[in-house]
Design a protein around this motif. Structure first.
Motif, PDB file in Angstrom:
ATOM      1  N   VAL A  46      36.285  36.541  56.552  1.00 53.22           N
ATOM      2  CA  VAL A  46      34.875  36.531  56.315  1.00 53.22           C
ATOM      3  C   VAL A  46      34.595  36.176  54.720  1.00 53.22           C
ATOM      4  O   VAL A  46      33.750  35.371  54.428  1.00 53.22           O
ATOM      5  CB  VAL A  46      34.025  37.751  56.732  1.00 53.22           C
ATOM      6  CG1 VAL A  46      32.642  37.872  56.401  1.00 53.22           C
ATOM      7  CG2 VAL A  46      34.306  37.855  58.390  1.00 53.22           C
ATOM      8  N   HIS A  47      35.148  36.964  53.800  1.00 50.76           N
ATOM      9  CA  HIS A  47      35.069  36.794  52.496  1.00 50.76           C
ATOM     10  C   HIS A  47      36.186  35.988  51.797  1.00 50.76           C
ATOM     11  O   HIS A  47      37.031  36.351  51.254  1.00 50.76           O
ATOM     12  CB  HIS A  47      35.035  38.197  51.868  1.00 50.76           C
ATOM     13  CG  HIS A  47      33.846  38.959  52.388  1.00 50.76           C
ATOM     14  ND1 HIS A  47      32.597  38.924  51.867  1.00 50.76           N
ATOM     15  CD2 HIS A  47      33.725  39.892  53.211  1.00 50.76           C
ATOM     16  CE1 HIS A  47      31.766  39.530  52.750  1.00 50.76           C
ATOM     17  NE2 HIS A  47      32.452  40.305  53.277  1.00 50.76           N
ATOM     18  N   ARG A  48      35.897  34.830  52.153  1.00 49.99           N
ATOM     19  CA  ARG A  48      36.868  33.701  51.291  1.00 49.99           C
ATOM     20  C   ARG A  48      36.904  33.574  49.937  1.00 49.99           C
ATOM     21  O   ARG A  48      35.571  33.586  49.487  1.00 49.99           O
ATOM     22  CB  ARG A  48      36.703  32.663  52.123  1.00 49.99           C
ATOM     23  CG  ARG A  48      37.141  32.531  53.657  1.00 49.99           C
ATOM     24  CD  ARG A  48      36.830  31.196  54.246  1.00 49.99           C
ATOM     25  NE  ARG A  48      37.333  29.961  53.219  1.00 49.99           N
ATOM     26  CZ  ARG A  48      37.582  28.878  53.815  1.00 49.99           C
ATOM     27  NH1 ARG A  48      37.307  28.545  55.200  1.00 49.99           N
ATOM     28  NH2 ARG A  48      38.003  27.956  52.877  1.00 49.99           N
ATOM     29  N   PRO A  49      37.995  33.836  49.094  1.00 48.45           N
ATOM     30  CA  PRO A  49      37.730  33.788  47.645  1.00 48.45           C
ATOM     31  C   PRO A  49      37.426  32.106  47.439  1.00 48.45           C
ATOM     32  O   PRO A  49      36.884  32.225  46.285  1.00 48.45           O
ATOM     33  CB  PRO A  49      39.145  33.929  47.180  1.00 48.45           C
ATOM     34  CG  PRO A  49      40.244  34.071  48.269  1.00 48.45           C
ATOM     35  CD  PRO A  49      39.271  34.151  49.604  1.00 48.45           C
ATOM     36  N   ASP A  50      37.382  31.225  48.230  1.00 49.42           N
ATOM     37  CA  ASP A  50      37.078  29.899  47.778  1.00 49.42           C
ATOM     38  C   ASP A  50      35.729  29.614  48.218  1.00 49.42           C
ATOM     39  O   ASP A  50      35.324  28.246  48.199  1.00 49.42           O
ATOM     40  CB  ASP A  50      37.903  28.951  48.182  1.00 49.42           C
ATOM     41  CG  ASP A  50      38.044  29.014  49.687  1.00 49.42           C
ATOM     42  OD1 ASP A  50      37.699  29.695  50.465  1.00 49.42           O
ATOM     43  OD2 ASP A  50      38.758  27.848  50.215  1.00 49.42           O
ATOM     44  N   THR A 108      36.227  44.309  45.821  1.00 50.67           N
ATOM     45  CA  THR A 108      37.168  45.416  45.799  1.00 50.67           C
ATOM     46  C   THR A 108      36.513  46.418  46.709  1.00 50.67           C
ATOM     47  O   THR A 108      37.461  47.157  47.594  1.00 50.67           O
ATOM     48  CB  THR A 108      37.456  45.897  44.457  1.00 50.67           C
ATOM     49  OG1 THR A 108      37.757  44.647  43.541  1.00 50.67           O
ATOM     50  CG2 THR A 108      38.420  47.111  44.475  1.00 50.67           C
ATOM     51  N   ALA A 109      35.256  46.743  46.474  1.00 42.89           N
ATOM     52  CA  ALA A 109      34.767  47.803  47.567  1.00 42.89           C
ATOM     53  C   ALA A 109      34.765  47.308  49.002  1.00 42.89           C
ATOM     54  O   ALA A 109      35.150  48.170  49.786  1.00 42.89           O
ATOM     55  CB  ALA A 109      33.134  47.764  47.139  1.00 42.89           C
ATOM     56  N   GLY A 110      34.759  45.940  49.220  1.00 40.67           N
ATOM     57  CA  GLY A 110      34.893  45.506  50.704  1.00 40.67           C
ATOM     58  C   GLY A 110      36.380  45.914  51.369  1.00 40.67           C
ATOM     59  O   GLY A 110      36.509  46.481  52.239  1.00 40.67           O
ATOM     60  N   LEU A 111      37.259  45.850  50.143  1.00 40.65           N
ATOM     61  CA  LEU A 111      38.623  46.089  50.640  1.00 40.65           C
ATOM     62  C   LEU A 111      38.882  47.331  51.056  1.00 40.65           C
ATOM     63  O   LEU A 111      39.759  47.782  51.772  1.00 40.65           O
ATOM     64  CB  LEU A 111      39.672  45.372  49.536  1.00 40.65           C
ATOM     65  CG  LEU A 111      39.689  43.872  49.474  1.00 40.65           C
ATOM     66  CD1 LEU A 111      40.264  43.532  48.409  1.00 40.65           C
ATOM     67  CD2 LEU A 111      40.324  43.197  50.699  1.00 40.65           C
ATOM     68  N   LEU A 112      38.315  48.177  50.058  1.00 38.26           N
ATOM     69  CA  LEU A 112      38.473  49.663  50.005  1.00 38.26           C
ATOM     70  C   LEU A 112      37.924  50.054  51.492  1.00 38.26           C
ATOM     71  O   LEU A 112      38.434  51.138  52.109  1.00 38.26           O
ATOM     72  CB  LEU A 112      37.737  50.311  48.974  1.00 38.26           C
ATOM     73  CG  LEU A 112      38.325  50.348  47.664  1.00 38.26           C
ATOM     74  CD1 LEU A 112      37.335  50.850  46.760  1.00 38.26           C
ATOM     75  CD2 LEU A 112      39.819  51.070  47.602  1.00 38.26           C
ATOM     76  N   ASP A 128      46.830  43.593  50.597  1.00 36.02           N
ATOM     77  CA  ASP A 128      47.541  42.305  50.549  1.00 36.02           C
ATOM     78  C   ASP A 128      46.910  40.908  50.530  1.00 36.02           C
ATOM     79  O   ASP A 128      47.399  39.687  50.839  1.00 36.02           O
ATOM     80  CB  ASP A 128      48.688  42.254  51.476  1.00 36.02           C
ATOM     81  CG  ASP A 128      49.710  43.569  51.008  1.00 36.02           C
ATOM     82  OD1 ASP A 128      49.837  43.790  49.867  1.00 36.02           O
ATOM     83  OD2 ASP A 128      50.304  43.947  51.879  1.00 36.02           O
ATOM     84  N   LEU A 129      45.521  41.192  51.055  1.00 36.61           N
ATOM     85  CA  LEU A 129      44.428  40.058  51.381  1.00 36.61           C
ATOM     86  C   LEU A 129      44.596  39.126  50.099  1.00 36.61           C
ATOM     87  O   LEU A 129      44.411  39.688  49.047  1.00 36.61           O
ATOM     88  CB  LEU A 129      43.369  40.440  52.129  1.00 36.61           C
ATOM     89  CG  LEU A 129      43.571  41.192  53.339  1.00 36.61           C
ATOM     90  CD1 LEU A 129      42.164  41.865  53.747  1.00 36.61           C
ATOM     91  CD2 LEU A 129      43.700  40.189  54.213  1.00 36.61           C
ATOM     92  N   PRO A 130      44.245  37.882  50.152  1.00 34.42           N
ATOM     93  CA  PRO A 130      43.893  37.022  49.209  1.00 34.42           C
ATOM     94  C   PRO A 130      42.665  37.294  48.128  1.00 34.42           C
ATOM     95  O   PRO A 130      42.750  37.013  47.148  1.00 34.42           O
ATOM     96  CB  PRO A 130      43.535  35.657  49.740  1.00 34.42           C
ATOM     97  CG  PRO A 130      44.168  35.561  51.054  1.00 34.42           C
ATOM     98  CD  PRO A 130      44.183  37.151  51.425  1.00 34.42           C
ATOM     99  N   SER A 131      41.881  38.272  48.835  1.00 30.91           N
ATOM    100  CA  SER A 131      40.610  38.507  48.137  1.00 30.91           C
ATOM    101  C   SER A 131      40.959  39.568  46.865  1.00 30.91           C
ATOM    102  O   SER A 131      40.236  39.405  45.799  1.00 30.91           O
ATOM    103  CB  SER A 131      39.518  39.411  49.105  1.00 30.91           C
ATOM    104  OG  SER A 131      39.170  38.605  50.225  1.00 30.91           O
ATOM    105  N   LEU A 132      42.075  40.373  46.986  1.00 30.35           N
ATOM    106  CA  LEU A 132      42.411  41.210  45.764  1.00 30.35           C
ATOM    107  C   LEU A 132      43.236  40.322  44.765  1.00 30.35           C
ATOM    108  O   LEU A 132      42.884  40.618  43.775  1.00 30.35           O
ATOM    109  CB  LEU A 132      43.175  42.125  46.425  1.00 30.35           C
ATOM    110  CG  LEU A 132      43.543  43.282  45.518  1.00 30.35           C
ATOM    111  CD1 LEU A 132      42.482  43.972  44.788  1.00 30.35           C
ATOM    112  CD2 LEU A 132      44.400  44.525  45.752  1.00 30.35           C
ATOM    113  N   ALA A 133      43.766  39.472  45.109  1.00 34.40           N
ATOM    114  CA  ALA A 133      44.374  38.485  44.363  1.00 34.40           C
ATOM    115  C   ALA A 133      43.428  37.897  43.414  1.00 34.40           C
ATOM    116  O   ALA A 133      43.334  37.654  42.154  1.00 34.40           O
ATOM    117  CB  ALA A 133      45.282  37.443  44.754  1.00 34.40           C
TER     118      ALA A 133
END
Length: 183
Positions: free
Chosen positions: A17-21, A64-68, A81-86
């Protein structure tokens, strides 16, 4: 704790859903209509660069909050390990460089200090997520969450609506990513 089979589908479904691009992330924050008169060029130059850093820090905090949330809901450390954190780390590093070259007019020193504090706290959060501790089989997010919460408060204190530096901005919501994916 959450049902593990249900948490797997939650993490798997939420990851794209939250694509970094996403193109919505590249949009510039809007300026408020009408800056006060007699604003010096130095203040305007500071505001223009500060709002870019502010927007990027806000985005990193949100990602980051979403990943938490994903890690907590799923009980899986693989959320980190998702690309969003990178992508969040990369943006954070870019902010470091831009903050280092930003100088504030004297009356905006406090604003710059708050953004620098937010940046430092986000960095502490990201560092803790590189090797999250496990507690009773689930990721222990205490250090990351404390640093991220403190970063949010610092950034909130640095908000300046006249330069488009506001904490609530729906341009980065997941529904915007969904619109981009439908095109």
């Amino acid at each position: 704790m959450a049902n593990r089979s249900g948490s797997l589908s939650l993490l798997d479904a939420a990851a794209p859903v939250h694509r970094p691009d996403c193109a919505s992330l590249a949009a510039e924050p809007p300026m408020a209509d009408g800056l006060p008169e007699k604003v010096s060029d130095e203040v305007i130059a500071y505001g223009l660069e500060a709002r870019r850093i502010y927007a990027d820090l806000k985005r990193v905090i949100g990602q980051t909050a979403g990943l938490l949330i994903l890690a907590q809901a799923s009980g899986r450390r693989e959320a980190f390990d998702l690309p969003s954190l990178a992508g969040a780390r990369e943006t954070w590093l870019e902010c470091r460089d831009r903050l280092g070259s930003l100088s504030a007019p004297s009356r905006l020193d406090a604003n710059l200090r708050r953004m620098a504090a937010a940046h430092r706290l986000v960095g502490a959060c990201l560092a803790a997520l590189q090797s999250p501790r496990m507690a009773e089989g689930d990721p222990d997010l205490t250090v990351s969450l404390d640093n991220l919460s403190a970063a949010y408060r610092q950034l909130q204190a640095a908000s300046e609506h006249r330069f488009g530096m506001t904490m609530v901005d729906f341009r980065y919501s997941c529904c915007n990513c969904g619109i981009e994916l439908q095109k």
